[in-house]
Design an enzyme around this catalytic site. Structure first.
Site, PDB file in Angstrom:
ATOM      1  N   PRO A 226       0.837  -1.201   0.000  1.00 44.17           N
ATOM      2  CA  PRO A 226       0.000   0.000   0.000  1.00 44.17           C
ATOM      3  C   PRO A 226       0.871   1.250   0.000  1.00 44.17           C
ATOM      4  O   PRO A 226       1.485   1.609   1.002  1.00 44.17           O
ATOM      5  CB  PRO A 226      -0.803  -0.129   1.304  1.00 44.17           C
ATOM      6  CG  PRO A 226       0.029  -1.004   2.182  1.00 44.17           C
ATOM      7  CD  PRO A 226       0.783  -1.926   1.292  1.00 44.17           C
ATOM      8  N   ASP A 402       5.993   2.182   2.024  1.00 46.75           N
ATOM      9  CA  ASP A 402       5.097   1.052   2.244  1.00 46.75           C
ATOM     10  C   ASP A 402       4.386   1.274   3.580  1.00 46.75           C
ATOM     11  O   ASP A 402       5.006   1.185   4.638  1.00 46.75           O
ATOM     12  CB  ASP A 402       5.911  -0.243   2.269  1.00 46.75           C
ATOM     13  CG  ASP A 402       5.038  -1.489   2.370  1.00 46.75           C
ATOM     14  OD1 ASP A 402       3.862  -1.378   2.740  1.00 46.75           O
ATOM     15  OD2 ASP A 402       5.564  -2.595   2.082  1.00 46.75           O
ATOM     16  N   HIS A 403       3.086   1.529   3.509  1.00 46.53           N
ATOM     17  CA  HIS A 403       2.345   1.888   4.720  1.00 46.53           C
ATOM     18  C   HIS A 403       2.131   0.691   5.647  1.00 46.53           C
ATOM     19  O   HIS A 403       1.661   0.865   6.782  1.00 46.53           O
ATOM     20  CB  HIS A 403       1.007   2.525   4.352  1.00 46.53           C
ATOM     21  CG  HIS A 403       0.672   3.727   5.194  1.00 46.53           C
ATOM     22  ND1 HIS A 403       0.978   3.815   6.534  1.00 46.53           N
ATOM     23  CD2 HIS A 403       0.053   4.894   4.879  1.00 46.53           C
ATOM     24  CE1 HIS A 403       0.560   4.975   7.011  1.00 46.53           C
ATOM     25  NE2 HIS A 403       0.006   5.663   6.023  1.00 46.53           N
ATOM     26  N   ARG A 404       2.446  -0.520   5.207  1.00 46.30           N
ATOM     27  CA  ARG A 404       2.406  -1.659   6.109  1.00 46.30           C
ATOM     28  C   ARG A 404       3.551  -1.587   7.111  1.00 46.30           C
ATOM     29  O   ARG A 404       3.440  -2.081   8.246  1.00 46.30           O
ATOM     30  CB  ARG A 404       2.526  -2.977   5.335  1.00 46.30           C
ATOM     31  CG  ARG A 404       1.411  -3.267   4.368  1.00 46.30           C
ATOM     32  CD  ARG A 404       1.719  -4.495   3.536  1.00 46.30           C
ATOM     33  NE  ARG A 404       2.960  -4.348   2.771  1.00 46.30           N
ATOM     34  CZ  ARG A 404       3.484  -5.304   2.002  1.00 46.30           C
ATOM     35  NH1 ARG A 404       2.870  -6.471   1.895  1.00 46.30           N
ATOM     36  NH2 ARG A 404       4.597  -5.088   1.330  1.00 46.30           N
TER      37      ARG A 404
END
Length: 432
Positions: A226, A402-404
């Site tokens: 994401p 990467d928003h994870r």
């Protein structure tokens, strides 16, 4: 001696196939041990293949332009001279690293199981030797040579517009367009019978290994991680002035200093604090890997497509050495001489879209990386400076993450930190 078939070796980093660009041998020719027999293009680099056998070429199994899977047959050698080094040993057990990651085993000095007829001494496969060979024989990169061959253009007749007379893709394309113009006149006739200008015909372009790999990686990254992107425009006037002063310093005279190398220095130092941006999401292991070193990727636009060569352990390099390392991989990327190892193992990347006159963009993460920083062009703009409006050198930074793995707070602090140092390079003392 029974026939020996040379199969496409694993060139490293999990590559499963290669395209044969050109053969340097023909059927009936005698080949010496470690003689370069072909150039192949993987998804990451153009590689010269040395022969693990000495013997006479009986059969060539793949045509130029054909994609061969790892383990697929390339060449069969036969005759009494078809020997693999001076020892009767298993090729799988005796593989040793060479320039391309694979080669014939080194002799241990043991008595040979069978003496072959004298053959031409093999030249050692070294980086220096290949550089000399390329400068003496090759006037273009393999993909450009293939384009010329496919369209019947004589490379030797072209005056290269690249460095030291290197023939570039645009030189070949101009020759192709010129030939079409001379053969067909100023206009061509389409199927409906109407005239249209030369150069407007449909073109069917074969997807290269690099383009295919880039597309696969971008799709995988875009639809797996994401993405989130933040932008920051900063006044880099002080950094530009510092770069000019450093360029005139005797200790920096040979370094290729620019805003990109300065930004790279700041990034590699800050990543030691903001480690989430120098990490990877491992779905299979159900863990996040925070890397202890910064392997810095630098996006390079080349004739083969987008490449991202890597400077390993960039966090330990002082500015002159970092500038030299970046300059080297960028030059090699444009020349098409990078090895697969140089294109693997990145943990964070930088892309400079400013060299194309672009202010900003939304970069896509390289697969397996949690952050990439895009540098926009340095441009003079009206800017508030000491309570007045003045023309200042400004640049827009764009950070995708990467928003994870990375929270917005950490990404924002990292981007703000990079911007603060580029605005006031005196703050580098905090990080270096």
């Amino acid at each position: 001696m029974t026939d020996q078939t040379f199969k496409l070796p694993d060139l490293g980093e999990g590559l499963t196939e290669s395209e044969v660009l050109n053969w340097k041998i023909k059927v009936g020719e005698h080949v010496a041990l470690n003689q370069v027999i072909a150039e192949v293009e993987t998804a990451k680099a153009v590689v010269e293949l040395p022969s693990p056998f000495a013997g006479v070429v009986q059969e060539i199994h793949a045509q130029q332009g054909e994609v061969v899977q790892v383990g697929g047959p390339l060449v069969t050698f036969g005759g009494e001279e078809s020997v693999q080094d001076t020892e009767s040993v298993s090729s799988e057990a005796q593989r040793t690293p060479t320039l391309v990651g694979y080669g014939a085993p080194a002799s241990t000095g043991a008595r040979p199981a069978r003496k072959s007829r004298p053959v031409r001494p093999a030249q050692p496969v070294t980086v220096e030797h290949h550089k000399e060979q390329r400068s003496a024989v090759t006037r273009c990169t393999p993909p450009v040579r293939k384009l010329a061959r496919d369209h019947g253009v004589d490379i030797s007749a072209l005056a290269g517009s690249g460095e030291d007379g290197l023939v570039l893709r645009r030189d070949v394309q101009e020759a192709i367009d010129a030939r079409h113009g001379s053969n067909e006149g100023a206009n061509t006739v389409d199927k409906s019978g109407s005239q249209r200008p030369v150069g407007t015909e449909d073109r069917h372009i074969k997807i290269t290994a690099v383009r295919r790999a880039t597309a696969k990686a971008m799709v995988q990254s875009a639809f797996t991680a994401p993405h989130a992107t933040e932008f920051l425009t900063v006044d880099v006037s002080e950094s530009m002035a510092l770069i000019e002063r450093m360029r005139s310093h005797p200790l920096m005279s040979d370094a290729k200093l620019n805003i990109t190398t300065l930004a790279a220095l700041v990034v590699t130092r800050l990543l030691r604090t903001y480690r989430a941006l120098n990490s990877s999401w491992d779905e299979a292991a159900d863990e996040i890997i925070e890397y202890g070193s910064v392997n810095l990727g630098m996006a390079v636009a080349s004739d083969r497509g987008l490449l991202v060569p890597v400077v390993k352990n960039a966090q330990d390099l002082p500015l002159p050495e970092l500038a030299a390392a970046l300059g080297e991989i960028i030059s090699q990327g444009r020349a098409g001489s990078l090895s697969p190892a140089q294109l693997s193992g990145g943990t964070f990347s930088i892309t400079n879209v400013g060299v194309f006159g672009v202010d900003a963009g939304t970069p896509i993460l390289p697969p397996g990386q949690a952050g990439i920083l895009a540098l926009g062009q340095v441009k003079r703009r009206p800017w508030e400076y000491r309570d007045e409006v003045a023309l200042r050198h400004t640049m827009t930074l764009a950070l995708s993450f990467d928003h994870r793995v990375v929270d917005g707070k950490e990404a924002s602090e990292f981007l703000s930190g990079v911007g603060s140092v580029l605005e006031d390079p005196g703050l580098m003392n905090i990080f270096i």
